[in-house]
Motif scaffolding. Structure first.
Motif, PDB file in Angstrom:
ATOM      1  N   UNK A   1     -14.635   5.458 -30.429  1.00 48.57           N
ATOM      2  CA  UNK A   1     -13.407   6.106 -29.977  1.00 48.57           C
ATOM      3  C   UNK A   1     -12.409   6.015 -31.124  1.00 48.57           C
ATOM      4  N   UNK A   2     -11.889   7.169 -31.514  1.00 48.52           N
ATOM      5  CA  UNK A   2     -10.909   7.249 -32.599  1.00 48.52           C
ATOM      6  C   UNK A   2      -9.629   7.851 -32.042  1.00 48.52           C
ATOM      7  N   UNK A   3      -8.488   7.291 -32.414  1.00 49.77           N
ATOM      8  CA  UNK A   3      -7.201   7.819 -31.986  1.00 49.77           C
ATOM      9  C   UNK A   3      -6.233   7.811 -33.161  1.00 49.77           C
ATOM     10  N   UNK A   4      -5.194   8.634 -33.049  1.00 50.38           N
ATOM     11  CA  UNK A   4      -4.205   8.708 -34.114  1.00 50.38           C
ATOM     12  C   UNK A   4      -2.805   8.372 -33.672  1.00 50.38           C
ATOM     13  N   UNK A   5      -2.417   8.715 -32.439  1.00 50.00           N
ATOM     14  CA  UNK A   5      -1.066   8.411 -32.000  1.00 50.00           C
ATOM     15  C   UNK A   5      -0.033   9.266 -32.706  1.00 50.00           C
ATOM     16  N   UNK A   6       1.143   8.680 -32.983  1.00 54.73           N
ATOM     17  CA  UNK A   6       2.262   9.439 -33.537  1.00 54.73           C
ATOM     18  C   UNK A   6       2.689   8.997 -34.935  1.00 54.73           C
ATOM     19  N   UNK A   7       2.265   7.855 -35.406  1.00 57.13           N
ATOM     20  CA  UNK A   7       2.743   7.384 -36.706  1.00 57.13           C
ATOM     21  C   UNK A   7       1.766   6.421 -37.332  1.00 57.13           C
ATOM     22  N   UNK A   8       2.304   5.552 -38.185  1.00 59.50           N
ATOM     23  CA  UNK A   8       1.455   4.628 -38.918  1.00 59.50           C
ATOM     24  C   UNK A   8       0.932   3.482 -38.053  1.00 59.50           C
ATOM     25  N   UNK A   9       1.562   3.242 -36.922  1.00 63.56           N
ATOM     26  CA  UNK A   9       1.167   2.113 -36.077  1.00 63.56           C
ATOM     27  C   UNK A   9       0.005   2.488 -35.160  1.00 63.56           C
ATOM     28  N   UNK A  10      -0.932   1.567 -35.019  1.00 63.37           N
ATOM     29  CA  UNK A  10      -2.044   1.769 -34.097  1.00 63.37           C
ATOM     30  C   UNK A  10      -1.501   1.858 -32.677  1.00 63.37           C
ATOM     31  N   UNK A  11      -1.811   2.938 -31.928  1.00 62.66           N
ATOM     32  CA  UNK A  11      -1.256   3.064 -30.572  1.00 62.66           C
ATOM     33  C   UNK A  11      -1.841   2.032 -29.625  1.00 62.66           C
ATOM     34  N   UNK A  12      -0.980   1.479 -28.771  1.00 68.18           N
ATOM     35  CA  UNK A  12      -1.430   0.435 -27.845  1.00 68.18           C
ATOM     36  C   UNK A  12      -2.513   0.952 -26.908  1.00 68.18           C
ATOM     37  N   UNK A  13      -2.421   2.255 -26.552  1.00 64.12           N
ATOM     38  CA  UNK A  13      -3.375   2.772 -25.577  1.00 64.12           C
ATOM     39  C   UNK A  13      -4.795   2.861 -26.116  1.00 64.12           C
ATOM     40  N   UNK A  14      -4.990   2.787 -27.432  1.00 65.98           N
ATOM     41  CA  UNK A  14      -6.352   2.795 -27.960  1.00 65.98           C
ATOM     42  C   UNK A  14      -7.117   1.566 -27.465  1.00 65.98           C
ATOM     43  N   UNK A  15      -6.445   0.422 -27.458  1.00 75.09           N
ATOM     44  CA  UNK A  15      -7.114  -0.823 -27.071  1.00 75.09           C
ATOM     45  C   UNK A  15      -7.270  -0.978 -25.558  1.00 75.09           C
ATOM     46  N   UNK A  16      -6.672  -0.066 -24.800  1.00 74.26           N
ATOM     47  CA  UNK A  16      -6.862  -0.114 -23.353  1.00 74.26           C
ATOM     48  C   UNK A  16      -8.313   0.194 -22.952  1.00 74.26           C
ATOM     49  N   UNK A  17      -9.061   0.845 -23.852  1.00 77.33           N
ATOM     50  CA  UNK A  17     -10.470   1.125 -23.538  1.00 77.33           C
ATOM     51  C   UNK A  17     -11.278  -0.162 -23.425  1.00 77.33           C
ATOM     52  N   UNK A  18     -10.751  -1.260 -23.926  1.00 78.90           N
ATOM     53  CA  UNK A  18     -11.451  -2.537 -23.798  1.00 78.90           C
ATOM     54  C   UNK A  18     -11.570  -2.981 -22.342  1.00 78.90           C
ATOM     55  N   UNK A  19     -10.783  -2.385 -21.472  1.00 81.62           N
ATOM     56  CA  UNK A  19     -10.881  -2.713 -20.048  1.00 81.62           C
ATOM     57  C   UNK A  19     -12.177  -2.187 -19.419  1.00 81.62           C
ATOM     58  N   UNK A  20     -12.888  -1.352 -20.166  1.00 78.17           N
ATOM     59  CA  UNK A  20     -14.109  -0.750 -19.649  1.00 78.17           C
ATOM     60  C   UNK A  20     -15.292  -1.251 -20.469  1.00 78.17           C
ATOM     61  N   UNK A  21     -15.776  -2.451 -20.238  1.00 79.92           N
ATOM     62  CA  UNK A  21     -16.831  -3.037 -21.071  1.00 79.92           C
ATOM     63  C   UNK A  21     -18.153  -2.280 -21.001  1.00 79.92           C
ATOM     64  N   UNK A  22     -18.308  -1.395 -20.000  1.00 77.62           N
ATOM     65  CA  UNK A  22     -19.545  -0.613 -19.944  1.00 77.62           C
ATOM     66  C   UNK A  22     -19.583   0.468 -21.020  1.00 77.62           C
ATOM     67  N   UNK A  23     -18.427   0.767 -21.623  1.00 79.19           N
ATOM     68  CA  UNK A  23     -18.394   1.726 -22.729  1.00 79.19           C
ATOM     69  C   UNK A  23     -19.010   1.094 -23.979  1.00 79.19           C
ATOM     70  N   UNK A  24     -19.924   1.833 -24.611  1.00 78.23           N
ATOM     71  CA  UNK A  24     -20.515   1.310 -25.853  1.00 78.23           C
ATOM     72  C   UNK A  24     -19.434   1.068 -26.899  1.00 78.23           C
ATOM     73  N   UNK A  25     -18.468   1.989 -27.001  1.00 83.69           N
ATOM     74  CA  UNK A  25     -17.409   1.842 -28.004  1.00 83.69           C
ATOM     75  C   UNK A  25     -16.619   0.565 -27.794  1.00 83.69           C
ATOM     76  N   UNK A  26     -16.355   0.217 -26.536  1.00 83.79           N
ATOM     77  CA  UNK A  26     -15.608  -1.006 -26.238  1.00 83.79           C
ATOM     78  C   UNK A  26     -16.473  -2.237 -26.442  1.00 83.79           C
ATOM     79  N   UNK A  27     -17.707  -2.162 -25.987  1.00 80.29           N
ATOM     80  CA  UNK A  27     -18.598  -3.323 -26.078  1.00 80.29           C
ATOM     81  C   UNK A  27     -18.870  -3.714 -27.517  1.00 80.29           C
ATOM     82  N   UNK A  28     -18.932  -2.716 -28.406  1.00 81.25           N
ATOM     83  CA  UNK A  28     -19.234  -3.000 -29.818  1.00 81.25           C
ATOM     84  C   UNK A  28     -17.981  -3.031 -30.692  1.00 81.25           C
ATOM     85  N   UNK A  29     -16.800  -2.959 -30.060  1.00 84.30           N
ATOM     86  CA  UNK A  29     -15.529  -3.005 -30.783  1.00 84.30           C
ATOM     87  C   UNK A  29     -15.398  -1.841 -31.761  1.00 84.30           C
ATOM     88  N   UNK A  30     -15.874  -0.675 -31.351  1.00 80.95           N
ATOM     89  CA  UNK A  30     -15.770   0.527 -32.182  1.00 80.95           C
ATOM     90  C   UNK A  30     -14.572   1.364 -31.732  1.00 80.95           C
TER      91      UNK A  30
END
Length: 321
Positions: free
Chosen positions: A239-268
């Protein structure tokens, strides 16, 4: 959002008419004739001397094509290169100040088909101001836009050099990554509403360049709104996100709430600054290089995960002497 003026003042209209007279009427044999990204033909009697840009990516592309000195007006967020920040503003790309555009007496306006309002572009054309529309949908379109902008502004040598350098770098990235094992990628434009891109978007071409597969590539709309359930069903590896500026958007890390996602499980869960991948400019290859590295990281983690699931080999029987 405030409404735009429906008609220009008499002074602004007179300025626009004077600009048309200065162009000398229809394009001569020595003029510039091009077809823009929407298939419309454009003819100029001579290369443009006073250009107004109606999109941040257009402003950046004009500078990259060697035509920065001819840009007399630009929309908000036209912030690269630094010199672009000193150009007079004519509103935002979705809210053009038509009087400000006409007052600058442009002999060319360069717009953005999917970003500018059709009504604004039509009013400028009705005043007799030539309008060229830019709409790059793939990486080759970026190179072609550089060349065309160079033709329009009379800066062809610089534009051709920039286009050649862009193509060479793209080919290097393609040769390095595009044939590698495919990795399923979800590119998130925004959080609320949750939005992505389909395979006709320029960002999807970057994903393909890196050997990725856009999990929402087949959706009908260019930038569709989707649901969390659709992402869970697609189960992307990255999962790749860009948001609005140089800061990593907080909502990108919200996918960690879904451990069944391969992207979340592997920290991608990866971030790329938006100006490096969401603008249709040569800098998109800076974003592509980051994305290719992130996709490659996911490939390596895939291999590590497979190795962890493989049981150790049984020891060889002892040899009897």
């Amino acid at each position: 959002m405030s409404s735009l003026p429906c008609r220009l003042s008499d002074a602004a209209a007179s300025a626009a008419a004077a600009t048309l007279l200065a162009l000398g009427g229809p394009a001569s044999a020595a003029g510039v004739e091009l077809v823009d990204d929407t298939g419309r033909k454009l003819a100029l009697a001579a290369p443009a001397q006073r250009i107004v840009s109606l999109a941040p990516h257009v402003t950046e592309m004009l500078f990259a094509a060697g035509a920065g000195e001819r840009v007399v007006g630009a929309v908000d967020y036209s912030d690269y290169p630094e010199a672009a920040q000193r150009i007079a503003r004519v509103g935002g790309y979705t809210r053009i100040d038509l009087e400000a555009v006409a007052a600058l007496r442009p002999d060319l306006v360069i717009g953005w088909q999917s970003g500018n309002r059709e009504g604004d572009l039509a009013r400028l054309q009705a005043l007799g101001i030539p309008v060229y529309l830019s709409e790059p949908r793939n990486l080759e379109d970026v190179a072609r836009n550089l060349e065309r902008l160079g033709q329009l502004a009379g800066s062809e040598p610089a534009a051709q050099a920039a286009a050649s350098a862009f193509r060479a770098r793209r080919e290097h990235l393609a040769a390095t990554y595009s044939a590698r094992d495919k990795v399923r990628v979800f590119y998130q434009i925004w959080d609320r509403p949750l939005m992505t891109v389909n395979d006709h978007h320029l960002i999807a071409d970057v994903i393909r360049l890196c050997g990725g597969a856009n999990v929402f590539g087949g959706v009908a709309h260019l930038t569709p709104t989707i649901g969390v359930e659709a992402v869970l069903a697609a189960n992307p590896e990255v999962i790749v996100a860009s948001g609005m500026g140089e800061a990593r958007p907080e909502w990108l890390d919200q996918w960690s709430r879904w451990p069944q996602l391969e992207a979340a499980r592997r920290d991608n869960l990866f971030f790329i600054p938006p100006e490096l991948i969401q603008r249709h400019t040569p800098r998109i290859l800076d974003g592509a290089a980051r994305l290719c590295g992130q996709v490659e990281t996911a490939r390596k983690r895939r291999g590590a995960a497979s190795a962890a699931l493989t049981p150790p080999a049984a020891p060889a029987p002892a040899r009897a002497d």
